[in-house]
Design a protein around this motif. Structure first.
Motif, short mmCIF file in Angstrom:
data_model
loop_
_atom_site.label_atom_id
_atom_site.label_comp_id
_atom_site.label_asym_id
_atom_site.label_seq_id
_atom_site.Cartn_x
_atom_site.Cartn_y
_atom_site.Cartn_z
N LEU A 260 0.91 -1.15 -0.13
CA LEU A 260 -0.03 -0.40 0.25
C LEU A 260 1.21 1.27 0.37
CD1 LEU A 260 -2.46 -0.63 2.50
CD2 LEU A 260 -2.74 -1.17 0.45
N ARG A 261 0.43 2.54 0.00
CA ARG A 261 0.78 3.75 -0.14
C ARG A 261 0.28 4.26 1.01
NH1 ARG A 261 -0.31 6.53 -5.22
NH2 ARG A 261 -2.06 6.09 -6.16
N PRO A 262 2.53 4.48 1.97
CA PRO A 262 2.84 4.64 2.99
C PRO A 262 1.66 5.46 3.48
CG PRO A 262 4.77 4.30 1.62
CD PRO A 262 3.49 3.87 1.12
N GLY B 181 9.33 -1.59 -4.47
CA GLY B 181 8.60 -1.62 -5.53
C GLY B 181 8.09 -1.53 -7.10
N PHE B 182 7.99 -2.21 -7.97
CA PHE B 182 7.19 -1.48 -9.24
C PHE B 182 6.10 -2.95 -9.44
CE2 PHE B 182 10.90 -3.58 -10.93
CZ PHE B 182 10.33 -4.07 -11.85
N GLY B 183 5.66 -1.52 -10.19
CA GLY B 183 4.03 -2.99 -10.40
C GLY B 183 4.56 -3.03 -12.70
N GLN C 195 3.44 -0.08 -14.39
CA GLN C 195 3.85 1.15 -14.86
C GLN C 195 5.47 0.63 -14.51
OE1 GLN C 195 0.98 2.80 -16.03
NE2 GLN C 195 -0.15 1.51 -15.46
N GLY C 196 5.88 0.22 -13.93
CA GLY C 196 7.30 0.22 -13.86
C GLY C 196 8.36 1.16 -13.07
N GLY C 197 6.93 1.43 -12.33
CA GLY C 197 7.74 2.79 -11.17
C GLY C 197 6.87 3.92 -11.25
C1 AKG Z 1 3.50 0.82 -10.74
O1 AKG Z 1 5.14 0.31 -10.59
O2 AKG Z 1 3.00 -0.32 -11.41
C2 AKG Z 1 3.32 1.44 -9.83
O3 AKG Z 1 1.79 1.36 -9.81
C3 AKG Z 1 3.73 2.65 -10.01
C4 AKG Z 1 3.14 4.17 -9.42
C5 AKG Z 1 3.58 4.11 -7.55
O4 AKG Z 1 3.36 3.05 -6.76
O5 AKG Z 1 2.71 4.77 -7.60
#
Ligand code: AKG
Length: 146
Positions: free
Chosen positions: A25-27, A52-54, A56-58
């Protein structure tokens, strides 16, 4: 907002007495999530600072032609809660309610079946070990029933 309905799918989740709800989650939403869980009577929450990243690559946005790294790690908090099966959906719904902004980066929740829970102090296992006793919730339930 669309109605978000979380439901355990027997096709994906092996049946267990206890599950770990692991949320990335968001801190800055953690305090809000944990106090809502506390109000529900949920005890025993572990948090870790993670990066981490999802998908969207962060990155929250991608612009055509711009250079970007595929692996920019973003600060998140991992929240881990082990609960009995009947509490799982309530906990998931509450986390979504309190953590969701609707923007990319809201995070993810993983549901992990747990084989057993053992309390180190007593060696108790299963339900006895999972149940949080002697805390504030216990005190208030004693007070309200007396
Ligand atoms: C991702 O890397 O998939 C994101 O969602 C990047 C955006 C974020 O975590 O603030």
């Amino acid at each position: 907002f669309p109605i978000i309905r979380a439901q355990i799918s027997p096709d994906f989740v092996p049946d267990a007495k206890f599950y770990k709800v692991e949320a990335i989650l968001r801190p800055w939403r953690i305090q809000q999530v944990s106090s809502a869980l506390l109000k529900m009577g949920i005890r025993g929450v572990t948090v870790s600072d993670v990066r981490g990243f999802g998908a969207q690559g962060g990155l929250t946005e991608r612009q055509a032609g711009s250079e970007f790294s595929e692996d920019t790690f973003v600060a998140k908090v991992k929240m881990e809660i082990v609960v009995s099966k009947d509490q799982v959906e309530g906990v998931i719904a509450k986390i979504i309610e309190e953590a969701r902004t609707g923007e990319i980066g809201d995070g993810k929740i993983f549901l992990i079946p747990i084989s057993d829970v053992i309390r180190v102090r007593t060696g108790e296992r299963g339900e006895k070990a999972e149940r949080m006793v002697g805390g504030h919730a216990d005190m208030s339930s004693v007070l309200s029933t007396s």
